[in-house]
Design a protein around this motif. Sequence first.
Motif: not given
Length: 453
Positions: A348, A422, A418, A427, A433
């Motif tokens: 990730t 990502t 988000r 997330s 984040t």
Amino acid sequence: MNYLQARRQGGTFVLRMEDTDQGRSTPESVQAILDGLSWLGIDWDEGPGKEGPYAPYFQMQRLDTYRQHADQLIAEGKAYRCYCTKEDLDAQRQAAEKAGGAFKYPGTCRERTEPPAGRSASEAVIRFKMPAGDGSVSFTDKALGTITKTHSDLDDWVMMRADGIPVYNFGCVIDDHLMDITLVARGQEHVNSTFPQLMLYQALGWTPPDFAHLPLILGPDREKLSKRKHPEADVMVHKRNGIMPEALLNFVIRLGWSHGNDEVISREQMLEWFDFSDVGTTSGVWNPEKLLWLNQQWMKQLPVETVVERLLPFLEAKGVQAKGDPRLDTLVRTLRERSNTLEDIATTAANVYFRSGITLDEKAAAKHLSGESLNLLRKVRETLAALPGWSVEALDGVVKQVSEAASVGMGKVAQPIRVALTGNTTSPGIGETLVLVGREEALRRIDAALTRA
């Protein structure tokens, strides 16, 4: 469990390499054992690399010792040389099986004092001479209780092969006695081996150690765990897969021992709580999902700096040189809540937080980067660019501010961010984040998402 008992009792934990199977015992296999034990934190007091008063600790370096004791038993009439060929024994075994019985060596060479014509003593195996007449042998197992077998169930078993290499039942008895071993804990498949070993102790006039026979570990297919069949049997595979040593040790001990309903058990607790009375009698089945669950618990419990240190090689393997990166502590705190292994965290991190740009999931983008969602994302982008700082609290405040101004739920604002950051809809929190992606990269990714309009 040998290790736990030795540490609990203040004893000496001895590591001995029973390497008489030369086809399987290679320098590489020995090193794999040493590496696995060291990684798990199972330290030995005597053994390879820690020579003590009973060295050497490799059986192939102790052949003279076994020969001396075999010669002593022969001289005392408690063992003898057997010249029967493999072909003869195979034929007798097949005949016994055909008759529906179990093969027992009939004692063909039991009273022989000279080799047959054309044969020499160097071609003979050495057999233990079971006492004649009725009788029985028993022992009290620390895990299974008292177990008994009659002499009639035992035969004159081979102690030493013709090449001078001892079989397990002979070599381990000689070594255990000479090394002052007082406890032998091993798998239940060795219960039947204990009886000929006890007869050998008796013949040599030695006091046997205590025995504890432990439940076997079965693979997911419910066959005995074996490196030839199950990759799970290789300790270092788990290290490469991102399993923590604390988790693997915890998982394995729980396959055969329990302490109430406790599942996550530290080494310190094992040492405090372990007792053979709590050892089970049924085999434990390897459950990969349980191991992953335990690993996540340990990743969450261990100090962040410990997890960071262990994570670095996994990042490096993905081309990420992250040592010293100020985001690492936050990354671990954030991602370990939703990851099962160090490999998961590294994957990730490498795909989302340590790269320039992101690949968008088209379904996620179609749902969250269109229409009014893009308008909300534009407003977020303007507000982010004007922020004087870049903290989780300030960034979460932007989401709240934009959602209140637009009279929509915070999720309506958060999901476009988000996806833009990502590439998908899952997330950690938005503030976390954004911090992990970093200010400049986050604004670039949002700009790239906005150009889709």
